[in-house]
Motif scaffolding. Structure first.
Motif, PDB file in Angstrom:
ATOM      1  N   GLU A 171       0.827  -1.198   0.000  1.00  0.00           N
ATOM      2  CA  GLU A 171       0.000   0.000   0.000  1.00  0.00           C
ATOM      3  C   GLU A 171       0.867   1.256   0.000  1.00  0.00           C
ATOM      4  N   GLU A 172       1.975   1.206   0.738  1.00  0.00           N
ATOM      5  CA  GLU A 172       2.848   2.375   0.861  1.00  0.00           C
ATOM      6  C   GLU A 172       3.513   2.728  -0.475  1.00  0.00           C
ATOM      7  N   GLU A 173       4.001   1.687  -1.198  1.00  0.00           N
ATOM      8  CA  GLU A 173       4.653   1.946  -2.482  1.00  0.00           C
ATOM      9  C   GLU A 173       3.644   2.440  -3.504  1.00  0.00           C
ATOM     10  N   PHE A 174       2.440   1.856  -3.493  1.00  0.00           N
ATOM     11  CA  PHE A 174       1.409   2.324  -4.422  1.00  0.00           C
ATOM     12  C   PHE A 174       1.092   3.789  -4.153  1.00  0.00           C
ATOM     13  N   GLN A 175       0.960   4.168  -2.907  1.00  0.00           N
ATOM     14  CA  GLN A 175       0.638   5.557  -2.582  1.00  0.00           C
ATOM     15  C   GLN A 175       1.761   6.489  -3.029  1.00  0.00           C
ATOM     16  N   ARG A 176       2.995   6.046  -2.876  1.00  0.00           N
ATOM     17  CA  ARG A 176       4.120   6.868  -3.334  1.00  0.00           C
ATOM     18  C   ARG A 176       4.032   7.110  -4.838  1.00  0.00           C
ATOM     19  N   GLN A 177       3.732   6.074  -5.587  1.00  0.00           N
ATOM     20  CA  GLN A 177       3.598   6.222  -7.040  1.00  0.00           C
ATOM     21  C   GLN A 177       2.372   7.070  -7.384  1.00  0.00           C
ATOM     22  N   LEU A 178       1.275   6.857  -6.676  1.00  0.00           N
ATOM     23  CA  LEU A 178       0.062   7.636  -6.942  1.00  0.00           C
ATOM     24  C   LEU A 178       0.323   9.124  -6.739  1.00  0.00           C
ATOM     25  N   MET A 206       5.363  -0.254 -16.108  1.00  0.00           N
ATOM     26  CA  MET A 206       4.778  -0.349 -14.773  1.00  0.00           C
ATOM     27  C   MET A 206       3.260  -0.278 -14.905  1.00  0.00           C
ATOM     28  N   VAL A 207       2.568  -1.288 -14.393  1.00  0.00           N
ATOM     29  CA  VAL A 207       1.102  -1.311 -14.358  1.00  0.00           C
ATOM     30  C   VAL A 207       0.709  -1.679 -12.928  1.00  0.00           C
ATOM     31  N   LEU A 208       0.208  -0.705 -12.174  1.00  0.00           N
ATOM     32  CA  LEU A 208      -0.110  -0.890 -10.763  1.00  0.00           C
ATOM     33  C   LEU A 208      -1.618  -0.759 -10.557  1.00  0.00           C
ATOM     34  N   VAL A 209      -2.195  -1.727  -9.844  1.00  0.00           N
ATOM     35  CA  VAL A 209      -3.643  -1.787  -9.680  1.00  0.00           C
ATOM     36  C   VAL A 209      -3.997  -1.836  -8.198  1.00  0.00           C
ATOM     37  N   SER A 210      -4.849  -0.927  -7.771  1.00  0.00           N
ATOM     38  CA  SER A 210      -5.414  -0.980  -6.423  1.00  0.00           C
ATOM     39  C   SER A 210      -6.905  -1.281  -6.535  1.00  0.00           C
ATOM     40  N   ILE A 211      -7.290  -2.500  -6.142  1.00  0.00           N
ATOM     41  CA  ILE A 211      -8.698  -2.875  -6.148  1.00  0.00           C
ATOM     42  C   ILE A 211      -9.456  -2.060  -5.097  1.00  0.00           C
ATOM     43  N   THR A 212      -8.825  -1.824  -3.962  1.00  0.00           N
ATOM     44  CA  THR A 212      -9.473  -1.110  -2.860  1.00  0.00           C
ATOM     45  C   THR A 212      -9.718   0.355  -3.212  1.00  0.00           C
ATOM     46  N   LYS A 213      -8.705   1.035  -3.724  1.00  0.00           N
ATOM     47  CA  LYS A 213      -8.841   2.443  -4.095  1.00  0.00           C
ATOM     48  C   LYS A 213      -9.510   2.615  -5.457  1.00  0.00           C
ATOM     49  N   LYS A 214      -9.555   1.527  -6.240  1.00  0.00           N
ATOM     50  CA  LYS A 214     -10.104   1.546  -7.599  1.00  0.00           C
ATOM     51  C   LYS A 214      -9.342   2.550  -8.475  1.00  0.00           C
ATOM     52  N   ILE A 215      -8.013   2.380  -8.450  1.00  0.00           N
ATOM     53  CA  ILE A 215      -7.114   3.231  -9.227  1.00  0.00           C
ATOM     54  C   ILE A 215      -6.099   2.349  -9.941  1.00  0.00           C
ATOM     55  N   LEU A 257      -2.466   2.677 -12.338  1.00  0.00           N
ATOM     56  CA  LEU A 257      -1.363   3.536 -12.770  1.00  0.00           C
ATOM     57  C   LEU A 257      -0.542   2.813 -13.830  1.00  0.00           C
ATOM     58  N   ILE A 258      -0.316   3.466 -14.975  1.00  0.00           N
ATOM     59  CA  ILE A 258       0.463   2.866 -16.064  1.00  0.00           C
ATOM     60  C   ILE A 258       1.546   3.843 -16.488  1.00  0.00           C
ATOM     61  N   SER A 259       2.779   3.341 -16.634  1.00  0.00           N
ATOM     62  CA  SER A 259       3.877   4.192 -17.091  1.00  0.00           C
ATOM     63  C   SER A 259       4.968   3.326 -17.720  1.00  0.00           C
ATOM     64  N   GLY A 260       5.912   3.980 -18.373  1.00  0.00           N
ATOM     65  CA  GLY A 260       7.078   3.294 -18.907  1.00  0.00           C
ATOM     66  C   GLY A 260       6.851   2.555 -20.214  1.00  0.00           C
ATOM     67  N   THR A 261       5.672   2.686 -20.804  1.00  0.00           N
ATOM     68  CA  THR A 261       5.380   2.026 -22.071  1.00  0.00           C
ATOM     69  C   THR A 261       4.345   2.832 -22.845  1.00  0.00           C
TER      70      THR A 261
END
Length: 489
Positions: free
Chosen positions: A65-72, A149-158, A160-164
């Motif tokens: 959760e912490e790393e996802f929030q940092r990226q968000l 990078m493709v990051l998915v939060s089911i809880t936050k429903k967010i 994030l896609i980058s690097g491609t």
């Protein structure tokens, strides 16, 4: 920020900004650089108290959760400051996925480039005017990361896609979250195509990984296309998750695939990583990749269903496999237990170009014919499939669109005309009525049909090999692999 900008304007911006080029046909072409396919190791799902006991972590990578929030935080900063600092517009499309609006998912999709905003309008239903409880926000900002990078939060429903720059990451991430939520209602999300006959009857499901023929075999002039890649099977019937198609274009020809070829020529179509010569696409040239693509609304296919769903249940389920060993028959009839087994196995070949680093077919197993996009354990999806096959008395088939007369490098790819004839015989019910015999080498039940329906050296693959002992060795190897994989389930 440009909100819900129309496709014509987005095309003008994309060409002006040199993101893409206009072709003589009015379609446009764009290139994605190094990443010309999905990056299979890029996706991470947030592991939190809500998802910890639900996600299949053996097949899905976790992020804290912490790393996802940092990226968000980085993505939100870029969304808000890109115009001021980088003189870049951000594009927002308010769309929805799942054509039957009783089951839809709303999505606010922010992109860094106009071409991707146009892609979103092609692939989902734009200008959202529906109310739905399920809503996701997706940010696709390629410049924020050097690596995919493709990051998915089911809880936050967010998401994030980058690097491609590869557009397919957008659609596959939406597919992934739908694959999580649909089973909550005992609905089956499917990596498949769906079509019906001209009267809207006789629905057929085509399961298969990219490159096995889902798009080609479901986009035919005698039937109505519901969709070519991602669907849901609800209590009401079948619904397309998308509003468009993302078709492979390598070796695309007007003669063999007239519907898809025509769609690629229309203004509004986006060709991706396709070679262009004198303003005209050369679909036979793989210089950029074997995974050239075309994005276009489903309405570009003549006769495509306007609604994108059918309130009927399938008569046939066709599981497509690209057998790189060249040992499987072209069509096999499955009982419900065999159908569930093949669904869980998902045997096919990774076809060149559909993933980075794959340059020739490699035998693989992908449960549910789409393991990379299935966040839940494969058995959960198989349970739903079995229930629906039993309830609706569905005929099930395994169709080989791979090699015949020998394995990859020796034999040749199954003729599309042979495969189309098989599919037509499935649709009209004649293969279901035919007697079957048990194939000595594979144990599958094969329809006993005449030479003019399926040539005997194709129907019985061992007859097409020059050296029968080599066939016996190869088929033994494959059956062993199938049985070993089946032990996992």
């Amino acid at each position: 920020m440009l909100v819900n900008t129309g496709s014509k304007r987005l095309m003008e911006i994309s060409i002006r900004n040199k993101e893409s080029k206009l072709l003589k046909s009015g379609a446009m072409v764009a290139y994605t650089g190094e990443h010309t396919g999905r990056s299979p190791n890029a996706k991470r799902i947030v592991k939190d108290s809500y998802t910890a006991d639900k996600i299949d972590w053996e097949n899905n990578e976790a992020i804290s959760e912490e790393e996802f929030q940092r990226q968000l935080d980085r993505f939100l900063w870029f969304r808000d400051e890109a115009k001021r600092i980088y003189k870049k517009d951000i594009y927002l499309q308010e769309v929805y996925a799942v054509r039957d609006t009783e089951h839809s998912l709303a999505a606010d999709i922010y992109t860094e480039y106009a071409k991707h905003s146009m892609f979103v309008r092609n692939m989902f239903v734009p200008d959202r005017d529906i109310d739905t409880e399920l809503k996701y926000t997706l940010y696709q900002f390629p410049s924020l990361s050097e690596e995919p990078m493709v990051l998915v939060s089911i809880t936050k429903k967010i998401i994030l896609i980058s690097g491609t720059l590869y557009s397919g990451e957008i659609k596959k991430s939406i597919f992934t979250v739908l694959n999580y939520h649909f089973p909550e209602k005992n609905y089956l999300p499917m990596h498949c195509s769906v079509n019906v006959d001209k009267d809207g009857e006789n629905p057929a499901i085509f399961f298969g990984l990219s490159g096995t023929g889902k798009t080609t075999l479901s986009s035919e002039e005698g039937r109505i296309l519901i969709g070519d890649d991602e669907h849901g099977w609800t209590d009401d019937g079948l619904t397309n998750f998308e509003n468009g198609c993302y078709a492979k274009t390598i070796n695309l020809s007007k003669e063999l695939e007239p519907q898809i070829w025509s769609a690629c020529q229309k203004p509004g179509a986006i060709l991706e990583n396709v070679v262009i010569k004198d303003g005209i696409p050369d679909f036979d040239d793989p210089k950029h990749t074997q995974n050239g693509r075309a994005s276009y609304p489903a309405s570009f296919i003549d006769g495509a269903d306007e609604k994108g769903y059918v309130k009927k249940h399938p008569k046939n389920i066709i599981m497509l496999t690209c057998d790189a060993f060249g040992v499987l028959p072209p069509v096999m009839k499955l009982d419900k237990e065999e159908a569930v087994k093949q669904f869980l196995l998902g045997y096919t070949a990774k076809v060149a170009g559909t993933e980075n680093g794959v340059t020739e077919p490699v035998a693989t197993f992908s449960h549910c014919f789409g393991a990379p996009f299935m966040p839940l354990p494969g058995k959960r999806y198989a349970e739903i499939l079995k229930e629906k096959i039993e309830k609706h008395d569905v005929q099930c088939w395994l169709v080989n669109t791979g090699w015949t007369g020998g394995g990859y490098g020796v034999g040749k790819r199954m003729s599309i005309s042979v495969t189309r004839n098989i599919i037509n015989k499935i649709h009209d019910g004649s293969l279901a009525e035919a007697k079957t015999f048990k194939h000595k080498y594979t144990g599958f039940s094969i329809p006993d049909v005449k030479e003019d329906v399926i040539p005997s050296n194709i129907l019985k693959p061992e007859l097409g090999w020059k050296d029968k002992s080599e066939y016996e060795s190869s088929v033994s190897d494959l059956i062993f692999m199938l049985n070993e994989e089946a032990k996992k389930y």
